[in-house]
Write an enzyme that holds these catalytic residues in place. Structure first.
Site, PDB file in Angstrom:
ATOM      1  N   ARG A  90      40.810  51.845  29.545  1.00  0.00           N
ATOM      2  CA  ARG A  90      39.785  51.501  30.551  1.00  0.00           C
ATOM      3  C   ARG A  90      38.397  51.469  29.919  1.00  0.00           C
ATOM      4  NH1 ARG A  90      37.965  55.490  33.097  1.00  0.00           N
ATOM      5  NH2 ARG A  90      39.918  56.424  33.779  1.00  0.00           N
ATOM      6  N   TYR A 113      28.359  31.933  47.683  1.00  0.00           N
ATOM      7  CA  TYR A 113      29.830  32.016  47.715  1.00  0.00           C
ATOM      8  C   TYR A 113      30.230  32.993  48.827  1.00  0.00           C
ATOM      9  CZ  TYR A 113      34.555  33.313  46.368  1.00  0.00           C
ATOM     10  OH  TYR A 113      35.894  33.571  46.383  1.00  0.00           O
ATOM     11  N   ASP A 171      24.884  33.700  39.326  1.00  0.00           N
ATOM     12  CA  ASP A 171      26.319  33.445  39.268  1.00  0.00           C
ATOM     13  C   ASP A 171      26.497  32.055  38.650  1.00  0.00           C
ATOM     14  OD1 ASP A 171      28.935  32.622  39.861  1.00  0.00           O
ATOM     15  OD2 ASP A 171      29.005  33.747  41.741  1.00  0.00           O
ATOM     16  N   LYS A 184      37.897  30.640  37.609  1.00  0.00           N
ATOM     17  CA  LYS A 184      37.638  29.221  37.782  1.00  0.00           C
ATOM     18  C   LYS A 184      37.665  28.507  36.422  1.00  0.00           C
ATOM     19  CE  LYS A 184      37.246  30.871  41.887  1.00  0.00           C
ATOM     20  NZ  LYS A 184      35.989  31.304  42.490  1.00  0.00           N
TER      21      LYS A 184
HETATM   22  C1  LIG Z   1      35.538  32.497  43.114  1.00  0.00           C
HETATM   23  C2  LIG Z   1      34.101  32.850  43.029  1.00  0.00           C
HETATM   24  C3  LIG Z   1      33.676  34.188  43.029  1.00  0.00           C
HETATM   25  C4  LIG Z   1      34.638  35.349  43.200  1.00  0.00           C
HETATM   26  O1  LIG Z   1      35.450  35.482  42.093  1.00  0.00           O
HETATM   27  P1  LIG Z   1      36.954  36.089  42.156  1.00  0.00           P
HETATM   28  O2  LIG Z   1      37.392  35.936  40.738  1.00  0.00           O
HETATM   29  O3  LIG Z   1      37.712  35.251  43.132  1.00  0.00           O
HETATM   30  O4  LIG Z   1      36.823  37.494  42.595  1.00  0.00           O
HETATM   31  C5  LIG Z   1      32.323  34.434  42.898  1.00  0.00           C
HETATM   32  N1  LIG Z   1      31.421  33.438  42.789  1.00  0.00           N
HETATM   33  C6  LIG Z   1      31.799  32.141  42.808  1.00  0.00           C
HETATM   34  C7  LIG Z   1      30.759  31.082  42.686  1.00  0.00           C
HETATM   35  C8  LIG Z   1      33.139  31.795  42.928  1.00  0.00           C
HETATM   36  O5  LIG Z   1      33.488  30.501  42.957  1.00  0.00           O
END
Ligand SMILES: *Cc1c(COP(=O)(O)O)cnc(C)c1O
Length: 400
Positions: A58, A111, A183, A208
């Protein structure tokens, strides 16, 4: 290769080499691909000397470290941390920087999961959030209170593909003593580097584009500041939502083709956007790569590309949207984005269903707004699929 010599390499080379150098030390095998280290604990010979700094997985794991080294090199950051999901990364940022009584300023078109985390989890700990328009730094500044700790942005946003001026927001954050979080999931470090534009923290959902194949969940945080890193790394270990070694391996593997994939995603997205713009059944297309996008100039200024996600508004009603979506063959009707396969969805009933109807109407998420994550298939097949489904939808409109 040293950290400094990696920095002189171009992006596509860093995406393959950073963190995954063959090990030529005595007894090592020179693996070209970083091994998956499954051991949860690491033995030592001397009580006070963890072997190579490793104690417990961890806290530190060699496969995760390889991925974190690569992520830092790609985002032009000094340090990166890999988490079990994007939301786990975001949670760790929040618990590290905002205490009870604190306030966050966030983009209104955030998001959905991030908004839910702010307004349905952290609000229970006395943390409040204000949602403001993205385009205007003045709106952000007006929302600052003495309790404000951070500004949280996405650019482009989704599903409406609104941009934030990251450099301007960074200047504001600096002037007012706030932390700027960006983000960067949608454009990836291949097209946009928020740290270079003055952001303090970059977060990613690696689920993604970074993973890129719709088969691994993950999140990342990248920073430059050493003290900030120490605080986040302490909480990464203390909270414990780290990315498992297998998933680190998959993500390292995905990153090797990020440059190639993003080029093709963008090329296909632009072709799809131009095709849709010319369709009578399409009212409006939202894609920062189109000259018609109101922030096209900002897109060109702060990023080197426009990404692979777009959205568009159909004529008609929910029935039109359903006829269109349910008649597609190649585009999979699914949530998520950023994989090699094309995905399409209806935000009002799918990804953004958790945003209440009033907020949806305010933001502009109608029942005929469709979001597309354009994959890397052959563009001819993609356009033919869209054309066929649009004809089916047009029949619904004409019978109404
Ligand atoms: C999918 C997404 C998240 C969340 O991520 P997870 O891996 O699903 O927890 C946060 N920000 C954006 C822009 C996303 O597309």
């Amino acid at each position: 290769m040293t950290h400094d010599s990696i920095k002189t390499l171009k992006f596509a080379t860093r995406a393959i080499r950073a963190g995954e150098e063959p090990d030529f030390r005595e007894g090592a095998s020179g693996d070209v691909v970083a091994p998956i280290h499954l051991s949860t604990t690491f033995a030592r010979r001397i009580v006070e000397q963890p072997t190579g700094g490793y104690e417990y997985t961890r806290s530190l794991n060699p496969t995760r470290k390889a991925l974190e080294t690569r992520l830092a090199a790609l985002e032009n950051g000094a340090h990166a941390m890999a988490f079990s999901s994007g939301l786990a990364a975001e949670t760790t940022v929040l618990v590290s920087l905002v205490k009870a009584g604190g306030h966050i300023i966030a983009l209104d078109d955030l998001y959905g999961g991030t908004r839910r985390l702010f307004s349905q989890v952290f609000n229970g700990y006395g943390i409040t959030a204000s949602y403001v328009g993205a385009a205007d730094v003045g709106e952000m500044e007006a929302a600052i209170t003495p309790a404000t700790r951070l500004i949280w942005l996405e650019s482009p946003s989704n599903p409406l593909m609104k941009l934030c001026d990251i450099a301007a927001a960074a200047k504001l954050a600096r002037r007012r003593g706030l932390v700027l979080v960006v983000d960067n999931t949608f454009l990836t470090p291949y097209f946009q580097n928020p740290l270079d534009l003055g952001a303090d923290i970059v977060v990613h959902s690696m689920t993604k584009y970074i993973g890129g194949h719709s088969d691994v969940l993950g999140g990342a945080v990248i920073v430059n500041d050493e003290a900030l890193y120490q605080r986040l790394a302490f909480n990464q270990n203390a909270v414990g939502a780290v990315l498992p070694p297998f998933d680190c391996y998959l993500t390292l593997r995905g990153l090797k083709t990020l440059a190639l994939r993003m080029e093709r995603h963008q090329q296909n997205a632009l072709a799809v956007a131009r095709f849709l713009e010319a369709q009578p059944l399409v009212k409006r297309v939202y894609y920062p790569g189109l000259e018609s996008h109101p922030q096209h100039e900002l897109a060109k200024r702060q990023a080197s590309g426009f990404g692979g996600v777009l959205s568009f508004e159909l004529e008609g009603t929910l029935a039109t949207s359903k006829a269109f979506l349910e008649n597609l063959d190649i585009f999979a009707l699914a949530e998520s984005l950023g994989g090699v396969e094309s995905l399409i969805e209806l935000p009002s009933l799918m990804t953004h269903a958790s945003v209440d109807a009033e907020a949806r109407a305010e933001i502009g998420i109608t029942d005929t707004l469709i979001r597309v994550s354009v994959g890397i298939e052959d563009i001819d097949d993609l356009l033919a699929d869209l054309e066929r489904a649009l004809s089916a939808a047009a029949r619904v409109v004409s019978t109404v």
